[in-house]
Scaffold this motif. Structure first.
Motif, mmCIF file in Angstrom:
data_model
loop_
_atom_site.group_PDB
_atom_site.id
_atom_site.type_symbol
_atom_site.label_atom_id
_atom_site.label_comp_id
_atom_site.label_asym_id
_atom_site.label_seq_id
_atom_site.Cartn_x
_atom_site.Cartn_y
_atom_site.Cartn_z
ATOM 1 N N LEU A 32 0.828 -1.216 0.000
ATOM 2 C CA LEU A 32 0.000 0.000 0.000
ATOM 3 C C LEU A 32 0.857 1.259 0.000
ATOM 4 C CD1 LEU A 32 -2.901 -1.132 2.371
ATOM 5 C CD2 LEU A 32 -2.895 -0.993 -0.121
ATOM 6 N N ILE A 33 1.967 1.221 0.722
ATOM 7 C CA ILE A 33 2.855 2.383 0.714
ATOM 8 C C ILE A 33 3.548 2.480 -0.656
ATOM 9 C CG2 ILE A 33 4.948 3.377 1.754
ATOM 10 C CD1 ILE A 33 3.818 2.407 4.477
ATOM 11 N N GLY A 34 3.871 1.329 -1.249
ATOM 12 C CA GLY A 34 4.433 1.326 -2.600
ATOM 13 C C GLY A 34 3.426 1.881 -3.606
ATOM 14 N N PHE A 35 2.171 1.497 -3.458
ATOM 15 C CA PHE A 35 1.101 2.007 -4.321
ATOM 16 C C PHE A 35 1.026 3.530 -4.204
ATOM 17 C CE2 PHE A 35 -3.281 3.291 -5.091
ATOM 18 C CZ PHE A 35 -3.652 2.571 -6.217
ATOM 19 N N THR A 36 1.097 4.020 -2.975
ATOM 20 C CA THR A 36 1.034 5.471 -2.742
ATOM 21 C C THR A 36 2.252 6.160 -3.382
ATOM 22 O OG1 THR A 36 -0.175 5.099 -0.700
ATOM 23 C CG2 THR A 36 0.870 7.248 -0.940
ATOM 24 N N GLY A 37 3.402 5.523 -3.260
ATOM 25 C CA GLY A 37 4.610 6.073 -3.875
ATOM 26 C C GLY A 37 4.460 6.185 -5.382
ATOM 27 N N ALA A 38 3.895 5.158 -6.008
ATOM 28 C CA ALA A 38 3.689 5.186 -7.462
ATOM 29 C C ALA A 38 2.670 6.270 -7.828
ATOM 30 C CB ALA A 38 3.211 3.815 -7.943
ATOM 31 N N ARG A 39 1.689 6.485 -6.956
ATOM 32 C CA ARG A 39 0.666 7.510 -7.219
ATOM 33 C C ARG A 39 1.265 8.913 -7.186
ATOM 34 N NH1 ARG A 39 -3.714 10.090 -4.721
ATOM 35 N NH2 ARG A 39 -3.057 9.506 -2.630
ATOM 36 N N ILE A 40 2.269 9.107 -6.315
ATOM 37 C CA ILE A 40 2.922 10.420 -6.237
ATOM 38 C C ILE A 40 3.514 10.786 -7.606
ATOM 39 C CG2 ILE A 40 4.909 11.660 -5.233
ATOM 40 C CD1 ILE A 40 4.358 10.065 -2.635
ATOM 41 N N ALA A 41 4.037 9.765 -8.302
ATOM 42 C CA ALA A 41 4.670 10.019 -9.606
ATOM 43 C C ALA A 41 3.648 10.351 -10.691
ATOM 44 C CB ALA A 41 5.492 8.803 -10.006
ATOM 45 N N ASP A 42 2.403 9.877 -10.535
ATOM 46 C CA ASP A 42 1.405 10.080 -11.598
ATOM 47 C C ASP A 42 -0.012 10.169 -11.007
ATOM 48 O OD1 ASP A 42 0.019 10.174 -13.994
ATOM 49 O OD2 ASP A 42 0.177 8.010 -14.368
#
Lengths: 103, 198
Positions: free
Chosen positions: B47-57
């Motif tokens: 979930l934190i990885g998902f959030t990190g990817a969301r920050i990029a796009d």
């Protein structure tokens, strides 16, 4: 040291937990829709995101304490499991704060 | 007059309880708690990885998220927490030595698990009909990875609940329902991150 009493909560307490969980689920859904169309791509307001994440934290706490019966465990274990949930939710909230700042 | 529900005394594993150190202060099987902690760590990283990817796009993630049904996801959350309630009632019935009631609650929990999977199957087939797959974009790669991995846990949880119905020894029911509550807890964390926050 006496061993903890791991008797599961009574049915009434289990029902109250379910009622709370259901209410918080509806709350988070409404906050997540934020008055927009269900297929909206518009960003949520910070208040709506905070409501969604707060409802999630309360739901996780209720499942841990009542359904997984952590209320019968030690404060250390309750704190450890709660910390897991807090770190996950704080990570998501932090990510949202970064997005609001950068975009 | 109805027959008493106490059809047989609760089964125990018997013998001296093993000393699990600090883990002995947790209810149920300590190995299940090790699994619960591990799974929380794994899904937390997802979930934190998902959030990190969301920050990029963030825009791309919001567009993709709009293709999910937020309402269906919420309804499925209600299904799973209701199933968790049934599992908790089974645990209490098992503790009280009411094995027939325990079996009934476990069966209800299992049936609602099947409803959850059916809704998930409808959701996946709807995406497939739109030509959306694992490789469509980062959002959907992570969506399928996280929700698919969770769905596998639901399937495994249903098998474990089934074992509890077959052999409702107190330890089996306690361990099986703890696994089910973990599955419930993880979904409660997954739903808002993937379906709602944007």
């Amino acid at each position: 040291m006496p061993s903890p009493d791991f008797t599961p909560p009574p049915p009434r307490r289990l029902f109250i937990a379910w009622l709370l969980l259901a209410g918080l689920t509806v709350t988070s859904l409404l906050a997540g829709l934020d008055g927009l169309s269900p297929a909206s791509t518009a960003s949520l307001t910070p208040a709506a995101v905070a409501s969604v994440l707060l409802a999630t934290a309360l739901k996780a706490r209720e499942i841990l304490r009542v359904y997984l019966n952590l209320r019968a465990s030690t404060p250390g274990w309750r704190g450890t499991l709660t910390a897991f949930v807090v770190v996950i939710i704080a990570g998501v909230a932090g990510g949202q704060a970064i997005i609001l700042t950068l975009h | 007059m109805t027959a008493p529900d106490r059809d047989s005394p609760p089964e125990e594993t018997g013998g001296e309880a093993a000393d699990w150190g600090a883990l002995s202060a947790l209810p149920g099987n300590p190995l299940m708690w090790i699994l619960i902690l591990s799974e929380l760590a794994v899904f937390g990283a997802f979930l934190i990885g998902f959030t990190g990817a969301r920050i990029a796009d963030p825009g791309g993630f919001a567009d993709s998220q709009a293709l999910l049904s937020r309402v269906d996801g919420g309804l499925n959350t209600l299904v799973l927490i209701t199933s968790g309630w049934m599992a908790a009632l089974a645990g209490r019935a098992s503790h009280d030595g009411r094995q027939r009631a325990c079996r009934g609650w476990l069966l209800a929990a299992l049936a609602l698990g099947a409803v959850f999977l059916a809704v998930k199957a409808v959701e996946y087939s709807g995406k497939a009909a739109l030509g959306i797959g694992l490789e469509t974009n980062t959002f959907f790669t992570l969506y399928y990875l996280i929700t698919g991995f969770h769905a596998l846990h639901v399937v495994l949880g249903m098998v474990i609940l089934g074992i509890g119905i077959w052999r409702p020894a107190r330890d089996t029911v306690e361990t099986g329902t703890a696994f089910w509550h973990m599955v419930d807890l993880i979904w409660v964390l997954v739903y808002p991150v993937i379906y709602l926050v944007r």
